[in-house]
Design a protein around this motif. Sequence first.
Motif, short mmCIF file in Angstrom:
data_model
loop_
_atom_site.label_atom_id
_atom_site.label_comp_id
_atom_site.label_asym_id
_atom_site.label_seq_id
_atom_site.Cartn_x
_atom_site.Cartn_y
_atom_site.Cartn_z
N UNK A 76 14.57 -6.24 -1.08
CA UNK A 76 13.45 -5.54 -0.45
C UNK A 76 12.73 -6.41 0.57
N UNK A 77 11.90 -5.76 1.35
CA UNK A 77 10.98 -6.41 2.28
C UNK A 77 9.57 -5.97 1.87
N UNK A 78 8.66 -6.90 1.57
CA UNK A 78 7.29 -6.49 1.24
C UNK A 78 6.55 -6.07 2.50
N UNK A 79 5.73 -5.02 2.35
CA UNK A 79 4.95 -4.52 3.47
C UNK A 79 3.56 -4.13 2.98
N UNK A 80 2.63 -4.01 3.90
CA UNK A 80 1.32 -3.47 3.57
C UNK A 80 1.33 -2.00 3.95
N UNK A 81 1.00 -1.15 2.99
CA UNK A 81 0.94 0.29 3.21
C UNK A 81 -0.54 0.68 3.29
N UNK A 82 -0.93 1.29 4.39
CA UNK A 82 -2.29 1.80 4.55
C UNK A 82 -2.22 3.31 4.62
N UNK A 83 -2.83 3.98 3.64
CA UNK A 83 -2.77 5.44 3.57
C UNK A 83 -4.06 5.95 2.96
N UNK A 84 -4.71 6.89 3.62
CA UNK A 84 -5.97 7.47 3.14
C UNK A 84 -7.02 6.42 2.80
N UNK A 85 -7.12 5.40 3.62
CA UNK A 85 -8.11 4.35 3.40
C UNK A 85 -7.74 3.36 2.30
N UNK A 86 -6.58 3.51 1.72
CA UNK A 86 -6.10 2.62 0.65
C UNK A 86 -5.11 1.64 1.26
N UNK A 87 -5.24 0.39 0.91
CA UNK A 87 -4.35 -0.66 1.41
C UNK A 87 -3.69 -1.33 0.20
N UNK A 88 -2.35 -1.32 0.17
CA UNK A 88 -1.63 -1.87 -0.98
C UNK A 88 -0.30 -2.45 -0.54
N UNK A 89 0.21 -3.35 -1.33
CA UNK A 89 1.55 -3.90 -1.08
C UNK A 89 2.57 -2.86 -1.51
#
Length: 99
Positions: A76-89
């Motif tokens: 895998x490749x880790x990424x930052x997901x930003x969705x609906x004001x939520x930020x998570x790995x």
Amino acid sequence: MGSLGELDQLKPMGQGNPAVHFVARNVTQARPLQRMGAEKQHVKLWITDGQATHEAVWWGAGKEASLPVGRFDVAFVPQVNEYNGRRAVQLKILDWRAV
């Protein structure tokens, strides 16, 4: 997300400079997968090593027969997901193999 910030220092990434790839060994699904996309061609999984659980997305995962079950290793490749004001790995799955 401090570790992702440190990985960010390895840039530039992109064409000619691929992202850093990781492998997690002997993981399982923490809960049932979710199909996404108009044709259900993508999959969201939650994988765990028994201590930590991470959301993972496999773009263009294909048919269900090719999806991991039981124990497996995952690239895998880790990424930052930003969705609906939520930020998570979030882990972008590249491939997997049965253990």
